[in-house]
Design a protein around this motif. Structure first.
Motif, PDB file in Angstrom:
ATOM      1  N   GLY A 147       0.809  -1.216   0.000  1.00 17.11           N
ATOM      2  CA  GLY A 147       0.000   0.000   0.000  1.00 17.11           C
ATOM      3  C   GLY A 147       0.838   1.259   0.000  1.00 17.11           C
ATOM      4  N   VAL A 148       0.216   2.363   0.420  1.00 17.33           N
ATOM      5  CA  VAL A 148       0.841   3.686   0.341  1.00 17.33           C
ATOM      6  C   VAL A 148       1.439   4.081   1.683  1.00 17.33           C
ATOM      7  CG1 VAL A 148       0.425   6.134  -0.119  1.00 17.33           C
ATOM      8  CG2 VAL A 148      -0.765   4.392  -1.457  1.00 17.33           C
ATOM      9  N   THR A 149       2.633   4.636   1.638  1.00 14.31           N
ATOM     10  CA  THR A 149       3.269   5.178   2.841  1.00 14.31           C
ATOM     11  C   THR A 149       4.103   6.388   2.428  1.00 14.31           C
ATOM     12  OG1 THR A 149       4.608   4.654   4.794  1.00 14.31           O
ATOM     13  CG2 THR A 149       5.289   3.649   2.709  1.00 14.31           C
ATOM     14  N   VAL A 154       5.023   6.855  -1.290  1.00 16.26           N
ATOM     15  CA  VAL A 154       5.589   5.593  -1.763  1.00 16.26           C
ATOM     16  C   VAL A 154       4.457   4.591  -1.916  1.00 16.26           C
ATOM     17  CG1 VAL A 154       7.237   3.740  -1.309  1.00 16.26           C
ATOM     18  CG2 VAL A 154       7.737   6.056  -0.536  1.00 16.26           C
ATOM     19  N   ASN A 155       4.423   3.926  -3.057  1.00 13.23           N
ATOM     20  CA  ASN A 155       3.417   2.896  -3.294  1.00 13.23           C
ATOM     21  C   ASN A 155       4.110   1.547  -3.396  1.00 13.23           C
ATOM     22  OD1 ASN A 155       0.973   1.652  -3.773  1.00 13.23           O
ATOM     23  ND2 ASN A 155       0.980   2.096  -5.970  1.00 13.23           N
ATOM     24  N   ASN A 156       3.839   0.670  -2.433  1.00 14.05           N
ATOM     25  CA  ASN A 156       4.381  -0.682  -2.443  1.00 14.05           C
ATOM     26  C   ASN A 156       3.340  -1.614  -3.066  1.00 14.05           C
ATOM     27  OD1 ASN A 156       6.816   0.034  -1.091  1.00 14.05           O
ATOM     28  ND2 ASN A 156       5.713   0.048   0.854  1.00 14.05           N
ATOM     29  N   GLU A 157       3.669  -2.163  -4.224  1.00 13.99           N
ATOM     30  CA  GLU A 157       2.721  -2.966  -4.985  1.00 13.99           C
ATOM     31  C   GLU A 157       3.105  -4.442  -4.957  1.00 13.99           C
ATOM     32  OE1 GLU A 157       2.969  -1.147  -8.823  1.00 13.99           O
ATOM     33  OE2 GLU A 157       1.481   0.385  -8.336  1.00 13.99           O
ATOM     34  N   TYR A 158       2.069  -5.279  -4.923  1.00 10.52           N
ATOM     35  CA  TYR A 158       2.276  -6.730  -4.922  1.00 10.52           C
ATOM     36  C   TYR A 158       2.134  -7.247  -6.343  1.00 10.52           C
ATOM     37  CZ  TYR A 158       2.593 -11.130  -2.343  1.00 10.52           C
ATOM     38  OH  TYR A 158       3.013 -12.324  -1.811  1.00 10.52           O
ATOM     39  N   ALA A 159       2.987  -8.200  -6.705  1.00  2.54           N
ATOM     40  CA  ALA A 159       3.012  -8.704  -8.081  1.00  2.54           C
ATOM     41  C   ALA A 159       1.758  -9.485  -8.436  1.00  2.54           C
ATOM     42  CB  ALA A 159       4.246  -9.569  -8.291  1.00  2.54           C
ATOM     43  N   GLU A 160       1.108 -10.094  -7.458  1.00  4.20           N
ATOM     44  CA  GLU A 160      -0.082 -10.893  -7.710  1.00  4.20           C
ATOM     45  C   GLU A 160      -1.325 -10.167  -7.197  1.00  4.20           C
ATOM     46  OE1 GLU A 160       0.562 -14.604  -5.814  1.00  4.20           O
ATOM     47  OE2 GLU A 160       2.189 -15.219  -7.161  1.00  4.20           O
ATOM     48  N   PRO A 161      -2.362 -10.070  -8.006  1.00  2.08           N
ATOM     49  CA  PRO A 161      -3.598  -9.416  -7.531  1.00  2.08           C
ATOM     50  C   PRO A 161      -4.264 -10.233  -6.430  1.00  2.08           C
ATOM     51  CG  PRO A 161      -3.947 -10.457  -9.668  1.00  2.08           C
ATOM     52  CD  PRO A 161      -2.470 -10.553  -9.388  1.00  2.08           C
ATOM     53  N   PHE A 162      -4.956  -9.539  -5.537  1.00  2.53           N
ATOM     54  CA  PHE A 162      -5.627 -10.236  -4.442  1.00  2.53           C
ATOM     55  C   PHE A 162      -6.813  -9.403  -3.978  1.00  2.53           C
ATOM     56  CE2 PHE A 162      -2.439  -7.479  -2.578  1.00  2.53           C
ATOM     57  CZ  PHE A 162      -3.114  -6.856  -1.539  1.00  2.53           C
ATOM     58  N   GLU A 163      -7.774 -10.057  -3.387  1.00  4.13           N
ATOM     59  CA  GLU A 163      -8.927  -9.393  -2.805  1.00  4.13           C
ATOM     60  C   GLU A 163      -8.587  -8.961  -1.383  1.00  4.13           C
ATOM     61  OE1 GLU A 163     -11.617  -8.572  -4.383  1.00  4.13           O
ATOM     62  OE2 GLU A 163     -10.945  -9.569  -6.232  1.00  4.13           O
ATOM     63  N   PRO A 164      -9.174  -7.867  -0.908  1.00  6.17           N
ATOM     64  CA  PRO A 164      -8.863  -7.402   0.450  1.00  6.17           C
ATOM     65  C   PRO A 164      -9.051  -8.470   1.514  1.00  6.17           C
ATOM     66  CG  PRO A 164     -10.124  -5.748  -0.745  1.00  6.17           C
ATOM     67  CD  PRO A 164     -10.107  -6.958  -1.606  1.00  6.17           C
ATOM     68  N   ILE A 211       8.494   5.100  -5.718  1.00  4.08           N
ATOM     69  CA  ILE A 211       8.485   6.422  -5.083  1.00  4.08           C
ATOM     70  C   ILE A 211       7.930   7.423  -6.088  1.00  4.08           C
ATOM     71  CG2 ILE A 211       9.907   8.227  -4.042  1.00  4.08           C
ATOM     72  CD1 ILE A 211      11.912   6.073  -3.256  1.00  4.08           C
ATOM     73  N   LEU A 212       6.896   8.156  -5.687  1.00  5.99           N
ATOM     74  CA  LEU A 212       6.286   9.128  -6.590  1.00  5.99           C
ATOM     75  C   LEU A 212       7.163  10.378  -6.632  1.00  5.99           C
ATOM     76  CD1 LEU A 212       2.527   8.678  -5.644  1.00  5.99           C
ATOM     77  CD2 LEU A 212       3.955   7.370  -7.227  1.00  5.99           C
ATOM     78  N   ALA A 213       8.214  10.283  -7.449  1.00 11.60           N
ATOM     79  CA  ALA A 213       9.259  11.307  -7.467  1.00 11.60           C
ATOM     80  C   ALA A 213       8.752  12.648  -7.962  1.00 11.60           C
ATOM     81  CB  ALA A 213      10.428  10.826  -8.331  1.00 11.60           C
ATOM     82  N   GLY A 214       7.684  12.658  -8.740  1.00  8.77           N
ATOM     83  CA  GLY A 214       7.192  13.907  -9.287  1.00  8.77           C
ATOM     84  C   GLY A 214       6.273  14.668  -8.356  1.00  8.77           C
ATOM     85  N   GLU A 215       6.037  14.134  -7.148  1.00  4.17           N
ATOM     86  CA  GLU A 215       5.118  14.786  -6.218  1.00  4.17           C
ATOM     87  C   GLU A 215       5.737  14.964  -4.833  1.00  4.17           C
ATOM     88  OE1 GLU A 215       1.422  12.752  -6.127  1.00  4.17           O
ATOM     89  OE2 GLU A 215       1.315  12.500  -8.287  1.00  4.17           O
ATOM     90  N   PRO A 216       6.892  15.625  -4.738  1.00  3.15           N
ATOM     91  CA  PRO A 216       7.493  15.834  -3.414  1.00  3.15           C
ATOM     92  C   PRO A 216       6.747  16.895  -2.623  1.00  3.15           C
ATOM     93  CG  PRO A 216       8.759  16.988  -5.066  1.00  3.15           C
ATOM     94  CD  PRO A 216       7.691  16.250  -5.815  1.00  3.15           C
ATOM     95  N   GLU A 260       2.210  16.598   4.428  1.00  6.04           N
ATOM     96  CA  GLU A 260       1.632  15.314   4.770  1.00  6.04           C
ATOM     97  C   GLU A 260       2.742  14.371   5.194  1.00  6.04           C
ATOM     98  OE1 GLU A 260      -0.450  17.119   1.261  1.00  6.04           O
ATOM     99  OE2 GLU A 260       1.575  16.675   1.872  1.00  6.04           O
ATOM    100  N   ARG A 261       2.834  14.117   6.489  1.00 11.65           N
ATOM    101  CA  ARG A 261       3.883  13.238   6.971  1.00 11.65           C
ATOM    102  C   ARG A 261       3.571  11.794   6.613  1.00 11.65           C
ATOM    103  NH1 ARG A 261       4.713   9.739  10.908  1.00 11.65           N
ATOM    104  NH2 ARG A 261       6.826   9.469  11.641  1.00 11.65           N
ATOM    105  N   MET A 262       2.298  11.461   6.604  1.00 12.01           N
ATOM    106  CA  MET A 262       1.921  10.083   6.324  1.00 12.01           C
ATOM    107  C   MET A 262       0.502  10.059   5.813  1.00 12.01           C
ATOM    108  SD  MET A 262       1.808   8.955  10.261  1.00 12.01           S
ATOM    109  CE  MET A 262       3.526   9.420  10.358  1.00 12.01           C
ATOM    110  N   LEU A 263       0.151   8.972   5.181  1.00 11.69           N
ATOM    111  CA  LEU A 263      -1.158   8.827   4.580  1.00 11.69           C
ATOM    112  C   LEU A 263      -1.837   7.585   5.100  1.00 11.69           C
ATOM    113  CD1 LEU A 263      -0.210   9.446   0.862  1.00 11.69           C
ATOM    114  CD2 LEU A 263      -1.218  11.060   2.419  1.00 11.69           C
ATOM    115  N   PRO A 264      -3.177   7.584   5.180  1.00 11.26           N
ATOM    116  CA  PRO A 264      -3.858   6.330   5.491  1.00 11.26           C
ATOM    117  C   PRO A 264      -3.686   5.362   4.343  1.00 11.26           C
ATOM    118  CG  PRO A 264      -5.422   8.033   4.919  1.00 11.26           C
ATOM    119  CD  PRO A 264      -4.082   8.695   5.020  1.00 11.26           C
ATOM    120  N   HIS A 265      -3.596   4.112   4.639  1.00 11.70           N
ATOM    121  CA  HIS A 265      -3.409   3.122   3.586  1.00 11.70           C
ATOM    122  C   HIS A 265      -4.644   3.044   2.708  1.00 11.70           C
ATOM    123  CE1 HIS A 265       0.360   1.839   5.180  1.00 11.70           C
ATOM    124  NE2 HIS A 265      -0.190   1.741   6.362  1.00 11.70           N
TER     125      HIS A 265
END
Length: 256
Positions: free
Chosen positions: A91-93, A113-123, A139-144, A250-255
């Motif tokens: 998820g997002v951090t 930062v978006n951490n993505e899993y290689a395999e799709p899954f349901e929540p 890392i979303l480098a274009g949005e510091p 924004e120090r942190m985001l909800p997932h």
């Protein structure tokens, strides 16, 4: 006036696997000789609601710093996955880069930062455990998000907020900004007030007219009609060499 101005930060080796080191090419300008070295830190937010999961990935002193334009690569090891809850790995951090002079932080750069899993899954079928080899980091480098802090560059003591105070402000800012219903709620409240009491609306309109008249008078006198606000000035990378005292980051985001 800040004696160190960040000119650019380039995120290298991105996107990549979660376990790969982080690399940032940092370009900054030093306006005059400094009495001490400057300290750079890289911090990974492990959980949006609990800063006890934050990890300092790197701490490095840089100096002596020559005047003029300087460039170096700041490298940090990947976060230690075993210190992060399994449910927080995907998820997002946020990743933070900070720089301090004589223990006073004067700039903070935050990246989503978006951490993505290689395999799709349901929540309801969240991977347990998360297989790190299937986890990638983007890392979303274009949005510091850049925040500057005023400090005493002469080495004297000046009041500064504790990290705990700053974290609380950042959390409140993140919670507010990520509330998708803020605008709608405000609009609904305004509509209710319009229906209930037209007299109040007339008073509000009069107040706006007065403010506008004051603004016009200010412009006629050659004064800047904009509100004087030195406390908020979030800027993007490739930034001009200007000082600000922005506290709204924004120090942190909800997932998600």
């Amino acid at each position: 006036m800040s004696l160190i101005n960040i000119a650019n930060v380039e995120v290298l080796n991105n996107p990549t696997s979660f376990t790969s080191p982080l690399q940032f090419e940092i370009t900054f300008e030093c306006l005059q000789e400094l009495q001490d070295d400057i300290e750079w830190k890289v911090l990974y937010v492990g959980n949006a609601e609990d800063n006890s999961g934050d990890q300092i990935l790197e701490e490095v002193m840089v100096g002596p710093v020559p005047t003029g334009i300087n460039r170096f690569i700041l490298q940090a090891e990947a976060p230690q996955a075993h210190l992060i809850a399994n449910s927080d790995l995907i998820g997002v951090t946020v990743i933070l880069i900070t720089c301090s002079f004589m223990d006073h932080k004067f700039v903070q750069i935050g990246y989503y930062v978006n951490n993505e899993y290689a395999e799709p899954f349901e929540p309801e079928n969240y991977p347990n455990p998360v297989i790190l080899s299937k986890l990638s980091r983007n890392i979303l480098a274009g949005e510091p998000r850049v925040t500057r802090f005023a400090i005493d560059w002469t080495g004297g003591n000046m009041p500064t907020m504790t990290d705990e105070d700053q974290n609380e402000i950042n959390r409140e800012a993140a919670a507010f900004e990520n509330d998708d219903n803020n605008v709608e709620i405000d609009n609904e409240a305004d509509d209710d007030e319009d229906d209930e009491d037209e007299d109040e609306d007339e008073d509000d309109e009069n107040e706006v007219d007065i403010d506008e008249e004051d603004d016009d008078e200010g412009e006629e006198d050659g004064e800047d009609a904009r509100p004087a606000s030195d406390s908020e000035n979030i800027i993007a990378m490739e930034i001009p060499n200007e000082d600000s005292n922005s506290m709204d980051i924004e120090r942190m985001l909800p997932h998600v």
